[in-house]
Design a protein around this motif. Structure first.
Motif, PDB file in Angstrom:
ATOM      1  N   GLN A 156      37.874  28.840  37.468  1.00  0.00           N
ATOM      2  CA  GLN A 156      37.078  29.957  37.985  1.00  0.00           C
ATOM      3  C   GLN A 156      36.004  29.482  38.949  1.00  0.00           C
ATOM      4  N   GLU A 157      35.348  28.350  38.650  1.00  0.00           N
ATOM      5  CA  GLU A 157      34.285  27.863  39.514  1.00  0.00           C
ATOM      6  C   GLU A 157      34.814  27.535  40.911  1.00  0.00           C
ATOM      7  N   HIS A 158      35.984  26.906  40.962  1.00  0.00           N
ATOM      8  CA  HIS A 158      36.575  26.576  42.251  1.00  0.00           C
ATOM      9  C   HIS A 158      37.019  27.845  42.994  1.00  0.00           C
ATOM     10  N   PHE A 159      37.526  28.814  42.245  1.00  0.00           N
ATOM     11  CA  PHE A 159      37.957  30.089  42.834  1.00  0.00           C
ATOM     12  C   PHE A 159      36.771  30.816  43.483  1.00  0.00           C
ATOM     13  N   ALA A 189      42.228  43.846  56.555  1.00  0.00           N
ATOM     14  CA  ALA A 189      42.748  42.581  56.038  1.00  0.00           C
ATOM     15  C   ALA A 189      41.805  41.991  54.993  1.00  0.00           C
ATOM     16  N   ALA A 190      40.490  42.074  55.243  1.00  0.00           N
ATOM     17  CA  ALA A 190      39.522  41.570  54.266  1.00  0.00           C
ATOM     18  C   ALA A 190      39.596  42.368  52.969  1.00  0.00           C
ATOM     19  N   TYR A 191      39.808  43.672  53.076  1.00  0.00           N
ATOM     20  CA  TYR A 191      39.933  44.516  51.886  1.00  0.00           C
ATOM     21  C   TYR A 191      41.169  44.124  51.081  1.00  0.00           C
ATOM     22  N   ARG A 192      42.293  43.882  51.765  1.00  0.00           N
ATOM     23  CA  ARG A 192      43.517  43.495  51.048  1.00  0.00           C
ATOM     24  C   ARG A 192      43.337  42.157  50.322  1.00  0.00           C
ATOM     25  N   ARG A 193      42.590  41.233  50.923  1.00  0.00           N
ATOM     26  CA  ARG A 193      42.343  39.947  50.267  1.00  0.00           C
ATOM     27  C   ARG A 193      41.485  40.121  49.015  1.00  0.00           C
ATOM     28  N   VAL A 194      40.514  41.038  49.083  1.00  0.00           N
ATOM     29  CA  VAL A 194      39.707  41.303  47.884  1.00  0.00           C
ATOM     30  C   VAL A 194      40.589  41.863  46.770  1.00  0.00           C
ATOM     31  N   CYS A 195      41.529  42.746  47.128  1.00  0.00           N
ATOM     32  CA  CYS A 195      42.452  43.300  46.132  1.00  0.00           C
ATOM     33  C   CYS A 195      43.315  42.191  45.522  1.00  0.00           C
ATOM     34  N   GLN A 196      43.779  41.247  46.350  1.00  0.00           N
ATOM     35  CA  GLN A 196      44.564  40.127  45.844  1.00  0.00           C
ATOM     36  C   GLN A 196      43.733  39.257  44.908  1.00  0.00           C
ATOM     37  N   LEU A 202      44.416  38.309  40.987  1.00  0.00           N
ATOM     38  CA  LEU A 202      44.447  36.937  40.497  1.00  0.00           C
ATOM     39  C   LEU A 202      43.451  36.727  39.366  1.00  0.00           C
ATOM     40  N   ALA A 203      42.254  37.289  39.531  1.00  0.00           N
ATOM     41  CA  ALA A 203      41.233  37.118  38.497  1.00  0.00           C
ATOM     42  C   ALA A 203      41.673  37.725  37.176  1.00  0.00           C
ATOM     43  N   ARG A 204      42.352  38.868  37.239  1.00  0.00           N
ATOM     44  CA  ARG A 204      42.832  39.495  36.013  1.00  0.00           C
ATOM     45  C   ARG A 204      43.960  38.684  35.374  1.00  0.00           C
ATOM     46  N   ARG A 205      44.911  38.226  36.184  1.00  0.00           N
ATOM     47  CA  ARG A 205      46.049  37.490  35.641  1.00  0.00           C
ATOM     48  C   ARG A 205      45.620  36.158  35.049  1.00  0.00           C
ATOM     49  N   VAL A 258      35.521  39.793  37.243  1.00  0.00           N
ATOM     50  CA  VAL A 258      36.475  40.888  37.428  1.00  0.00           C
ATOM     51  C   VAL A 258      35.746  42.175  37.803  1.00  0.00           C
ATOM     52  N   THR A 259      34.649  42.456  37.120  1.00  0.00           N
ATOM     53  CA  THR A 259      33.874  43.664  37.418  1.00  0.00           C
ATOM     54  C   THR A 259      33.315  43.611  38.837  1.00  0.00           C
TER      55      THR A 259
END
Length: 329
Positions: A3-6, A47-54, A58-61, A69-70
């Motif tokens: 998580q820290e690296h993410f 594009a920035a919005y789609r990356r936030v969704c991705q 990832l954070a949930r999985r 996540v919040t």
């Protein structure tokens, strides 16, 4: 990935996106004017919005912390609301443009607007003074019949000030056509290497100053001023703005700077077209005032001048302050 690296890897993306959202919320459609904005153009936001969704997926999985996540969930929801909210109704967009966008455009072009104002006011004052000193000079600009027509329009026997015939409604239509055609021609003449607006503005200033000087000299100044002071706030200001827009178009043709000439013409032409929308609205209102208010000869001068002072103050305040709470122009 831990998580820290993410977080370390994507922290700046989230911060930039959040700052863009903050700027957009504070100043709709003007995120670039916000000093907090870091350079993300509007076209990059989907594009920035789609990356936030991705990143949220990832954070949930990966089972990252609920706090992260919040945070991403809130950021994703704000982005969705900003990018996919329904457009404003047309009437609301029109009101927003007239109250805020148009005066911002005028202020953004303050250089050419000041030049247009000087080109109009100086010939007006000079011709007014010249005709006062040498009344016969009026005949160098107007024929004897035109001079007689002006005298008749402001004579004490005239039923309506500023005209010798026609109903208020008919004159309203005439003023719309005449005034708006002058404004649009003044702007479009900028394509004549910028010479067209200069000639148009100077000529209008000379004519108005000469007519005013003549009527003042022959004792018809009182009805003339009572007629013009009301609608002049919108009409003359619109003509000056049209001249400034025309000058900007001429500069795009003569001095495009680092832009290609065709790109400069397209860009400045689009700005000029937006200015013309505001000019049209101002001249439409001026025509209404001229037809139904200015022509009232029985109205006391004190009332006419008081209303004129209010209208001039409204126009000045509107162009000076309109939209300042939403942009940096």
């Amino acid at each position: 990935m831990r998580q820290e690296h993410f977080i370390q890897r994507h922290q700046q993306e989230w911060a930039d996106f959040a700052q863009w959202l903050d700027a957009r919320a504070a100043k709709p459609r003007r995120a670039r004017a916000d000093p907090r904005w870091r350079g993300l153009p509007d076209e990059n936001m989907p594009a920035a919005y789609r990356r936030v969704c991705q990143h949220l997926g990832l954070a949930r999985r990966r089972g990252y912390s609920p706090q992260l996540v919040t945070r991403l969930q809130v950021l994703m929801q704000r982005g969705h609301n900003a990018l996919y909210r329904p457009p404003l109704p047309r009437w609301q967009r029109a009101v927003e443009f007239l109250l805020a966008d148009f005066p911002c455009l005028v202020r953004a072009e303050r250089g050419v607007m000041l030049a247009s104002l000087l080109l109009f006011v100086l010939p007006l004052l000079l011709s007014f003074i010249a005709v006062q000193l040498k009344p016969e000079l009026i005949h160098t600009l107007l024929s004897p019949q035109q001079v007689a027509d002006f005298d008749a329009m402001y004579a004490k026997s005239a039923g309506k000030l500023g005209r010798d015939s026609g109903s208020d409604l008919a004159m309203f239509g005439y003023y719309i056509f005449n005034n708006i055609s002058i404004g649009l021609r003044t702007y479009a003449s900028g394509l004549l290497a910028g010479v067209g607006p200069v000639l148009a503005i100077v000529f209008n200033g000379l004519m108005m100053g000469a007519v005013a000087g003549h009527l003042q000299d022959v004792g018809l100044g009182d009805p003339f001023w009572r007629f013009v002071v009301g609608h002049a706030a919108f009409e003359l200001t619109a003509i000056v703005i049209a001249g400034g827009a025309g000058l900007r178009l001429g500069l795009a043709l003569l001095a495009p700077g680092r832009r290609r000439r065709v790109d400069a013409l397209v860009e400045d032409g689009q700005r000029g077209a937006k200015l013309c929308l505001g000019i049209f609205a101002m001249l439409l209102l001026a025509a209404f005032i001229e037809a139904f208010w200015s022509s009232m000869g029985w109205m006391p001068a004190a009332v006419k001048y008081t209303v004129a002072a209010v209208l001039w103050s409204v126009v000045g305040l509107w162009l000076w302050r309109g939209g300042r709470d939403r942009d940096a122009c």
